[in-house]
Design an enzyme around this catalytic site. Structure first.
Site, PDB file in Angstrom:
ATOM      1  N   ARG A   7       0.839  -1.208   0.000  1.00  0.00           N
ATOM      2  CA  ARG A   7       0.000   0.000   0.000  1.00  0.00           C
ATOM      3  C   ARG A   7       0.874   1.258   0.000  1.00  0.00           C
ATOM      4  NH1 ARG A   7      -1.511   1.702   5.899  1.00  0.00           N
ATOM      5  NH2 ARG A   7      -0.025   0.507   7.128  1.00  0.00           N
ATOM      6  N   GLU A  55     -17.980   4.673  -0.848  1.00  0.00           N
ATOM      7  CA  GLU A  55     -17.209   4.056  -1.929  1.00  0.00           C
ATOM      8  C   GLU A  55     -17.986   3.958  -3.234  1.00  0.00           C
ATOM      9  OE1 GLU A  55     -15.517   2.949   1.981  1.00  0.00           O
ATOM     10  OE2 GLU A  55     -17.537   2.818   1.121  1.00  0.00           O
ATOM     11  N   HIS A 106      -5.416  -3.094   1.898  1.00  0.00           N
ATOM     12  CA  HIS A 106      -5.884  -3.854   3.058  1.00  0.00           C
ATOM     13  C   HIS A 106      -6.641  -5.118   2.647  1.00  0.00           C
ATOM     14  CE1 HIS A 106      -4.828   0.001   4.735  1.00  0.00           C
ATOM     15  NE2 HIS A 106      -4.983  -0.459   5.966  1.00  0.00           N
ATOM     16  N   ASP A 114      -8.292  -5.430  12.538  1.00  0.00           N
ATOM     17  CA  ASP A 114      -9.568  -4.882  12.062  1.00  0.00           C
ATOM     18  C   ASP A 114     -10.656  -5.956  11.987  1.00  0.00           C
ATOM     19  OD1 ASP A 114      -8.395  -2.448  11.911  1.00  0.00           O
ATOM     20  OD2 ASP A 114      -8.336  -2.326   9.741  1.00  0.00           O
ATOM     21  N   ARG A 164      -1.692  -4.497   3.652  1.00  0.00           N
ATOM     22  CA  ARG A 164      -1.342  -3.638   4.783  1.00  0.00           C
ATOM     23  C   ARG A 164      -0.024  -4.053   5.418  1.00  0.00           C
ATOM     24  NH1 ARG A 164      -4.831  -3.493  10.446  1.00  0.00           N
ATOM     25  NH2 ARG A 164      -3.545  -1.971  11.561  1.00  0.00           N
TER      26      ARG A 164
END
Length: 311
Positions: A7, A55, A106, A114, A164
């Protein structure tokens, strides 16, 4: 060995790309500090737009920009770029064949703490079903940056998948060349072929080196372009080694393993052993521990190879 999250490579590549593509626009869904498009934003504030946590709307805006002939990258977590916004990706980008690049960060189980709601292990399967959608899943920093630069000159809707977790940088920036739809043979061998993508490529290389001690000579292929798949390279490996293990940080349903199995079943039937997420959700925890828990490690690749050879 140096480790860099892809990323971060994405953000750095965009910052380099704008120097030769002044028509570049970058959109983000209020997560620029996570997708790392903030690197681009700081240097090019007039070409970066935060569309908020919406999004679907962001991909619609991207479609509008692309329809004017400009280059646009739309950035979000994979779970929401591919999952929440699937219908927009299909109908507003894929159907009219617009030149939108979806930068999905991610991805996979390595999102870590998460938890299951954000650990997207279904995105490749979803994007594979959109006609004409190119899918890129780079393995390290060098490949990720090269992919972003290359896809800027590639016409058509594209899904770029980034992680990530920092991963080893094993490609040589001075010699590496990215080609859309062309896999890379990283190691030759004639006993079995390991076809890997993304985060699992380096563990596949490590596994192959470990197995040499046990008299197993494994071929390792890096598939950075999942769609279109390098069918010629895969079939050549099938014919020469006869056995295949596919390793990916994705569900075993619908991902690279499925793409390889579909090809092999039609053109050259051999057993295909898939290492990935076995039809289950993840859960919250440190990324490295989760990869170990789900077997997405060098040891996991070795175990899968031994199983394949045993059969």
């Amino acid at each position: 060995m140096e480790k860099i999250a892809t990323r971060i490579s994405y953000g750095n590549a965009l910052n380099e790309l704008v120097k030769k593509r002044p028509d570049l626009f970058v959109l983000d869904s209020d997560v620029s500090c996570a997708t790392m498009t903030n690197i681009f934003q700081k240097a090019n504030p007039g070409r970066h737009f935060n569309c908020g946590i919406q999004e679907c709307n962001m991909l619609g805006v991207a479609a509008g920009i692309a329809s004017t002939g400009r280059l646009v990258f739309a950035s979000a977590f994979a779970m929401f770029a591919a999952g929440r916004a699937y219908e927009i990706a299909r109908n507003s980008i894929g159907y009219p064949k617009l030149n939108v690049k979806i930068g999905a960060t991610h991805a996979g189980i390595s999102v870590g703490e998460d938890g299951a709601s954000h650990q997207c292990c279904e995105d490749i399967a979803l994007m594979r079903t959109i006609p004409g959608m190119t899918i890129i899943n780079p393995a390290d920093d060098v490949e990720a940056k090269a992919a972003v630069i290359a896809m800027a000159d590639y016409e058509g809707p594209t899904y770029l998948r980034f992680g990530r977790l920092p991963v080893p940088v094993f490609n040589d920036p001075d010699t590496y060349k990215f080609e859309v739809g062309k896999g890379v043979t990283l190691r030759d061998g004639d006993d079995i072929t390991i076809i890997a993508t993304g985060l699992l490529v380096y563990p596949a290389l490590e596994a192959a080196e470990e197995l040499v001690k046990e008299g197993v000579n494994a071929r390792v292929i890096n598939i950075h372009t999942i769609k279109p798949l390098d069918e010629q390279l895969v079939l050549k490996a099938v014919k020469e080694t006869g056995k295949i293990v596919v390793a990916e940080e994705h569900s075993v349903i619908g991902g690279l393993g499925s793409a390889v199995a579909e090809l092999v079943a039609e053109k050259c039937p051999v057993p295909v052993h898939k290492l990935g997420i076995n039809d289950t959700y993840g859960y919250s925890g440190p990324a490295v521990q989760l990869l170990e828990e789900f077997g997405l490690t060098t040891a996991g690749v070795i175990a899968t190879i031994k199983k394949a050879i045993g059969k």
